[in-house]
Design an enzyme around this catalytic site. Structure first.
Site, PDB file in Angstrom:
ATOM      1  CD  GLU A 114      47.222  12.737  74.427  1.00  0.00           C
ATOM      2  OE1 GLU A 114      47.521  13.727  75.063  1.00  0.00           O
ATOM      3  OE2 GLU A 114      47.921  12.293  73.624  1.00  0.00           O
ATOM      4  CB  CYS A 127      42.673   8.054  66.273  1.00  0.00           C
ATOM      5  SG  CYS A 127      44.325   7.361  66.414  1.00  0.00           S
ATOM      6  CB  CYS A 134      54.952   2.619  72.621  1.00  0.00           C
ATOM      7  SG  CYS A 134      55.201   1.577  71.376  1.00  0.00           S
ATOM      8  CB  CYS A 138      59.090   4.653  66.171  1.00  0.00           C
ATOM      9  SG  CYS A 138      58.718   3.057  65.869  1.00  0.00           S
ATOM     10  CB  CYS A 141      56.829   7.758  67.293  1.00  0.00           C
ATOM     11  SG  CYS A 141      55.139   7.598  68.046  1.00  0.00           S
ATOM     12  CB  CYS A 373      50.208  10.674  62.972  1.00  0.00           C
ATOM     13  SG  CYS A 373      48.727  10.158  61.906  1.00  0.00           S
TER      14      CYS A 373
HETATM   15  N1  SAH Z   1      52.233   1.382  67.095  1.00  0.00           N
HETATM   16  C1  SAH Z   1      51.532   1.409  65.888  1.00  0.00           C
HETATM   17  C2  SAH Z   1      50.431   2.275  65.999  1.00  0.00           C
HETATM   18  C3  SAH Z   1      50.372   3.567  66.479  1.00  0.00           C
HETATM   19  S1  SAH Z   1      51.406   4.780  65.420  1.00  0.00           S
HETATM   20  C4  SAH Z   1      52.300   1.713  64.698  1.00  0.00           C
HETATM   21  O1  SAH Z   1      53.414   2.249  64.923  1.00  0.00           O
HETATM   22  O2  SAH Z   1      52.029   1.598  63.692  1.00  0.00           O
HETATM   23  C5  SAH Z   1      50.177   5.385  64.173  1.00  0.00           C
HETATM   24  C6  SAH Z   1      51.183   5.813  63.074  1.00  0.00           C
HETATM   25  O3  SAH Z   1      51.338   6.991  63.403  1.00  0.00           O
HETATM   26  C7  SAH Z   1      52.038   5.123  62.755  1.00  0.00           C
HETATM   27  O4  SAH Z   1      52.141   4.837  61.160  1.00  0.00           O
HETATM   28  C8  SAH Z   1      53.334   5.942  63.314  1.00  0.00           C
HETATM   29  O5  SAH Z   1      54.591   5.502  62.299  1.00  0.00           O
HETATM   30  C9  SAH Z   1      52.851   7.218  62.800  1.00  0.00           C
HETATM   31  N2  SAH Z   1      53.681   8.380  63.396  1.00  0.00           N
HETATM   32  C10 SAH Z   1      54.108   8.170  64.798  1.00  0.00           C
HETATM   33  N3  SAH Z   1      54.953   9.473  64.980  1.00  0.00           N
HETATM   34  C11 SAH Z   1      54.368  10.325  64.055  1.00  0.00           C
HETATM   35  C12 SAH Z   1      54.810  11.604  63.511  1.00  0.00           C
HETATM   36  N4  SAH Z   1      55.503  12.448  64.436  1.00  0.00           N
HETATM   37  N5  SAH Z   1      54.429  12.163  62.568  1.00  0.00           N
HETATM   38  C13 SAH Z   1      53.500  11.604  61.528  1.00  0.00           C
HETATM   39  N6  SAH Z   1      53.200  10.345  61.636  1.00  0.00           N
HETATM   40  C14 SAH Z   1      53.826   9.538  63.097  1.00  0.00           C
HETATM   41 FE1  SF4 Z   2      55.367   2.881  69.237  1.00  0.00          FE
HETATM   42 FE2  SF4 Z   2      55.238   5.277  68.129  1.00  0.00          FE
HETATM   43 FE3  SF4 Z   2      56.476   3.124  67.021  1.00  0.00          FE
HETATM   44 FE4  SF4 Z   2      53.999   3.117  67.132  1.00  0.00          FE
HETATM   45  S1  SF4 Z   2      55.117   4.774  66.087  1.00  0.00           S
HETATM   46  S2  SF4 Z   2      55.448   1.485  67.447  1.00  0.00           S
HETATM   47  S3  SF4 Z   2      53.389   3.998  68.979  1.00  0.00           S
HETATM   48  S4  SF4 Z   2      57.063   4.464  69.241  1.00  0.00           S
END
Ligand code: SAH
Ligand code: SF4
Length: 401
Positions: A114, A127, A134, A138, A141, A373
């Site tokens: 996306e 974005c 991934c 996390c 996420c 995000c």
């Molecule tokens: N993998 C990279 C970039 C993609 S995630 C990283 O983790 O930085 C982009 C941002 O969105 C990151 O700061 C991530 O922690 C945040 N993010 C992920 N899931 C989220 C959620 N459900 N609500 C708000 N921010 C989120």
């Molecule tokens: Fe991967 Fe989501 Fe963690 Fe970013 S926040 S490293 S996209 S699992």
């Protein structure tokens, strides 16, 4: 050159797209179809203008390229962007595209990613995704619940910028798209790029670096490096290398100030704990008060949103030229976390502001289309994810919070 090999291999026999290649990749592509070395520089310059200034999608539109060469190019290559499966437009103007990529190597099926476009009064931010899914997990996420399918190629990364420009009419003289939803002129331009879509960009280093060199090229797409931000969960050994080789702005997904909690939220922390991450930030090439590192901090109710957490955050960042980006948690189906109460978010932001950080709370954009995000994830995989998370809940009664 890695590019040379890629040009030869395409499991489906589909023609390789030139749209998204860097100068070296284009020179190699020309070499493959017999363009003599001494002509390549000039030909690359021509292609460059058509691809990245005009955004053409047909070789026949390249009017200063000889007919003969156009035919040769068209026989060997395409100018395709990733295929758009769907385009959703949020009530706030945010647009989300679901893209289908061609199958490669061991792909079981066509992977999907996306891309999100967020128009604001003073900028337009795109974005983009760097991987399908991934490898990191996390816990808050949505993307993290999807297994990695593969890294995106250079063309697939740049292709996201190209197709977004196609769709919002952001090429010079571009005709309005047929759907009548063209944004007003002032909102049109993509001025900023954030590598904050799906995937961990530092785990696809070379393709992302080449793609960003195309994006930043002043004779082409011209998005300056200061307007490109790579966000990483903290792949410490690659941070300094990214700074010296790519030189974009950096964002760190911090989210916690204690290793114990960060291990749980951002599990890569077990490999590269907070102290090492902070050391990498302190020595990030080019870091200064004019070029600050952004620390992203997602606010999770009852987990990391107390005033004690805010204090610890300010203490941890002391001495690092930093911006703090507070992100209200965006829920997704099946998550075990909740967004902090608004009052708590404000109290947290006030504390951080009083400590001298301009700390905008990132307003969630495109929530109605799950474009915010961490909500990114291909439609087709949602059901599976819900099942998975439900199973996890059943097996893990020790849900945090
Ligand atoms: N993998 C990279 C970039 C993609 S995630 C990283 O983790 O930085 C982009 C941002 O969105 C990151 O700061 C991530 O922690 C945040 N993010 C992920 N899931 C989220 C959620 N459900 N609500 C708000 N921010 C989120
Ligand atoms: Fe991967 Fe989501 Fe963690 Fe970013 S926040 S490293 S996209 S699992």
């Amino acid at each position: 050159m890695g590019n040379t090999n890629k040009l030869e291999i395409d499991v489906n026999g589909a023609r390789t797209s030139l749209a998204g290649l860097d100068r070296q990749g284009l020179a190699d592509a020309l070499g493959h179809i017999g363009v003599p070395e001494r002509q390549r520089r000039m030909r690359v310059a021509q292609l460059w203008g058509w691809l990245y200034v005009r955004g053409v999608t047909r070789f026949d539109d390249m009017s200063d390229v000889s007919k003969e060469l156009r035919a040769k190019l068209a026989a060997a290559y395409s100018l395709e962007r990733p295929e758009i499966v769907s385009e959703q437009v949020s009530v706030d103007g945010t647009r989300k595209w679901l893209l289908r990529l061609p199958k490669r190597g061991h792909d079981m099926r066509a992977p999907e990613v996306e891309t999100v476009y967020i128009p604001e009064a003073d900028r337009g931010t795109l974005c983009i995704s760097s991987q399908v899914g991934c490898t990191l997990t996390c816990s808050f996420c949505h993307t993290g619940t999807q297994k990695l399918v593969r890294n995106l190629e250079q063309q697939e990364i740049v292709g996201q910028i190209l197709l977004a420009r196609d769709r919002i009419g952001d090429w010079p003289g571009a005709a309005a798209p047929q759907d009548g939803r063209l944004l007003p002129e002032s909102d049109r331009k993509i001025t900023n790029i954030v590598l904050m879509g799906m995937g961990e960009p530092l785990y696809n280093f070379d393709n992302v670096r080449r793609a960003m060199s195309v994006a930043a090229d002043g004779e082409g797409l011209s998005v300056s490096k200061r307007r490109i931000t790579l966000s990483t969960s903290g792949v410490v050994p690659e941070i300094g290398r990214w700074g010296s080789e790519a030189g974009t702005m950096l964002a760190i997904s911090l989210h916690a100030t204690r290793d114990e909690l960060r291990n749980e939220l951002v599990p890569i922390n077990k490999r590269y704990p907070i102290a090492e991450l902070m050391a990498a930030c302190r020595s990030y090439p080019g870091v200064s008060n004019a070029r600050r590192i952004t620390f992203e901090y997602v606010l999770l109710k009852g987990i990391n949103d107390s005033l004690a957490d805010a204090r610890a955050l300010v203490k941890l960042l002391a001495g690092i030229p930093a911006k703090i980006n507070l992100i209200p948690f965006n829920p997704w189906p099946g998550t075990r976390y909740e967004c902090s109460e608004w009052g708590q978010i404000e109290a947290f932001a006030d504390y951080v502001n009083a400590a001298g950080y301009a700390s905008p709370v990132r307003t969630p954009r495109g929530r109605d289309i799950l474009a915010a995000c961490g909500q990114l994830k291909s439609e087709s995989l949602k059901t599976r994810a819900r099942d998975r998370v439900a199973t996890q809940h059943a097996n893990e009664p020790d849900v945090v919070g």
